[in-house]
Enzyme design. Structure first.
Site, PDB file in Angstrom:
ATOM      1  CD  GLU A  76      20.097   4.262   2.120  1.00  0.00           C
ATOM      2  OE1 GLU A  76      20.586   2.982   2.051  1.00  0.00           O
ATOM      3  OE2 GLU A  76      20.510   5.189   1.300  1.00  0.00           O
ATOM      4  CB  CYS A  77      22.185   8.870   6.857  1.00  0.00           C
ATOM      5  SG  CYS A  77      23.208   9.725   7.742  1.00  0.00           S
ATOM      6  N   GLY A  78      20.166  10.793   6.569  1.00  0.00           N
ATOM      7  CA  GLY A  78      19.272  11.930   6.302  1.00  0.00           C
ATOM      8  C   GLY A  78      17.845  11.916   6.625  1.00  0.00           C
TER       9      GLY A  78
ATOM     10  CG  MET B 141      19.226  12.809  10.672  1.00  0.00           C
ATOM     11  SD  MET B 141      20.522  13.616   9.711  1.00  0.00           S
ATOM     12  CE  MET B 141      20.346  15.395  10.321  1.00  0.00           C
TER      13      MET B 141
ATOM     14  CB  THR C 174      19.405   2.348   8.703  1.00  0.00           C
ATOM     15  OG1 THR C 174      20.358   2.153   8.837  1.00  0.00           O
ATOM     16  CG2 THR C 174      18.889   2.408   7.242  1.00  0.00           C
TER      17      THR C 174
END
Length: 432
Positions: free
Chosen positions: A313-315, A318, A414
């Site tokens: 999720e997000c981080g 990345m 995501t």
């Protein structure tokens, strides 16, 4: 558990400091305090937990729904729940502070900046109370905390100007030690920049703890979700400064149905033996060199290629990408599981509640199913031309071209943070 909501007149008015002072004042008065936060924030709750000594509950009507909101409130433990609002009291169409107070039937304590006013503080509070009917919110603005207010004549002026039906609950004196540093995504985390104990104690001394406790109410109880059987799986969850954004309820749900083992990639931990991996959000951009050198990410890349289910999720998205370029222009190799190059920017790229619709069966939803969550990020992802996406974005920005959920092998990355009330983590466990 009775509670009240600390709402603000606007962002930046000092809700977090007032909340921490209220937690300390009530704790000193002998109450067991359960902190909570309206909205999807991860940072303010880290300060709550440091002062209260217990994790802060997340209360968000968009992500949880009315029944889920009440369930998460009642899963807290304590005598009193102190709920910090988000932005100004009525701000936000997805889940405003007023909406949460309405659904939980909790009184509102309004935090007002009193640094340059007395009677005007009362006028502001009265306006916020009367606006409830115009906004269609059945809430009671029951009292006021005067932020940045001096004592003596200043305090008396505020107190005496308030209408009889609105309680004066104390003040937070102006004090530069009561300022929490900020950066992109919000304040520093609680462990990084805790407020000095003496300054927080001094602020708590100026609040009326018994008056605060006296106005608290208990919300209605919802029906509980149907229990689901344990899966017998073992889920590895990244847990360090790069992956610190996760809701307490998420770990609770995972632990109800699986064995959870944590690991810290930035501190040299190896990837544990597991059946699936969850990489929460956080600040990978601040720890990019350590992540680039992490054996855990190398192992994760190999395991993901072999079909290990991985949710980022997000981080987490990345860290699963090919590369991460910081705001200073330094590029670091990441796990290389997902076909994207991520770049940080000086301004946020997305900030909103989101809704996603699954284009087919995926790790967190079945085909056609929807998930509600939240996105807030300063990065953007340049994805490969043949990249595959699991979700259409119904509301929000997503990763690219109205799509989210970058997928490769059995890995899903995501930009949306979701709450377990969405059903995403049950689906994840069952997909393993």
């Amino acid at each position: 558990m009775r509670g009240f909501v600390l709402g603000g007149t606007a962002s930046g008015v000092g809700k977090t400091v007032a909340t921490l002072a209220a937690i300390r004042a009530l704790d000193d008065a002998g109450y067991a305090v359960q902190p909570a936060k309206t909205g999807p924030d991860f940072i303010d709750p880290s300060h709550h937990e440091r002062v209260a000594g217990t994790p802060s509950r997340t209360l968000d009507a968009w992500m949880q729904g009315e029944a889920g909101l009440r369930r998460n409130y009642h899963r807290g433990e304590g005598d009193l729940c102190v709920v910090e609002g988000v932005m100004g009291l009525y701000d936000g169409d997805g889940s405003s502070t007023a909406m949460v107070a309405d659904l939980l039937d909790l009184p509102v304590v309004l935090v007002v900046d009193a640094s340059a006013g007395m009677e005007s503080v009362a006028a502001t509070a009265l306006g916020f109370r009367e606006y409830a009917a115009h906004a269609g919110r059945d809430i009671e603005v029951a009292g006021v905390i005067a932020q940045r207010a001096h004592g003596g004549r200043h305090e008396r002026g505020v107190r005496e100007a308030l209408p009889d039906a609105m309680a004066y609950l104390g003040r937070v004196p102006p004090n530069s030690d009561l300022e929490i540093p900020d950066r992109h995504l919000g304040l520093h985390m609680g462990e990084e920049s805790p407020l000095p104990t003496e300054a927080l104690d001094a602020a708590a001394d100026h609040l009326d703890s018994e008056a605060l406790a006296g106005l608290a109410r208990e919300p209605p109880r919802p029906s509980e979700r149907a229990s689901r059987p344990p899966t017998g799986n073992r889920v590895a969850v990244a847990d360090d400064a790069a992956f610190a954004f996760r809701y307490p309820a998420t770990l609770e749900r995972l632990r109800e149905r699986a064995e959870v083992v944590t690991f810290a990639p930035t501190r040299g931990d190896a990837l544990p033996d597991c059946d699936a991996v969850y990489l929460p959000g956080g600040y990978p951009e601040l720890h990019a060199p350590a992540l680039a050198d992490s054996d855990a990410l190398d192992d994760l890349a190999d395991r993901a290629a072999d079909g290990l289910p991985v949710l980022g999720e997000c981080g987490g998205l990345m860290a699963l990408s090919e590369t991460l370029t910081t705001a200073d222009g330094d590029t670091h190799e990441m796990a290389g599981v997902l076909p994207a190059d991520v770049r940080m920017h000086d301004r946020y790229q997305a900030l909103d509640h989101v809704e996603l619709r699954a284009r087919g069966d995926t790790l967190t939803a079945r085909e056609g199913g929807t998930l509600r969550g939240h996105e807030f990020h300063y990065s953007s992802a340049d994805v490969a031309d043949d990249a595959r996406f699991a979700f259409e974005v119904v509301r929000g920005d997503g990763i690219a071209d109205g799509l989210d959920g970058l997928t490769e092998h059995r890995t899903l990355g995501t930009y949306a943070h979701v709450h377990p009330e969405s059903g995403a983590f049950d689906a994840f466990l069952e997909a393993i």
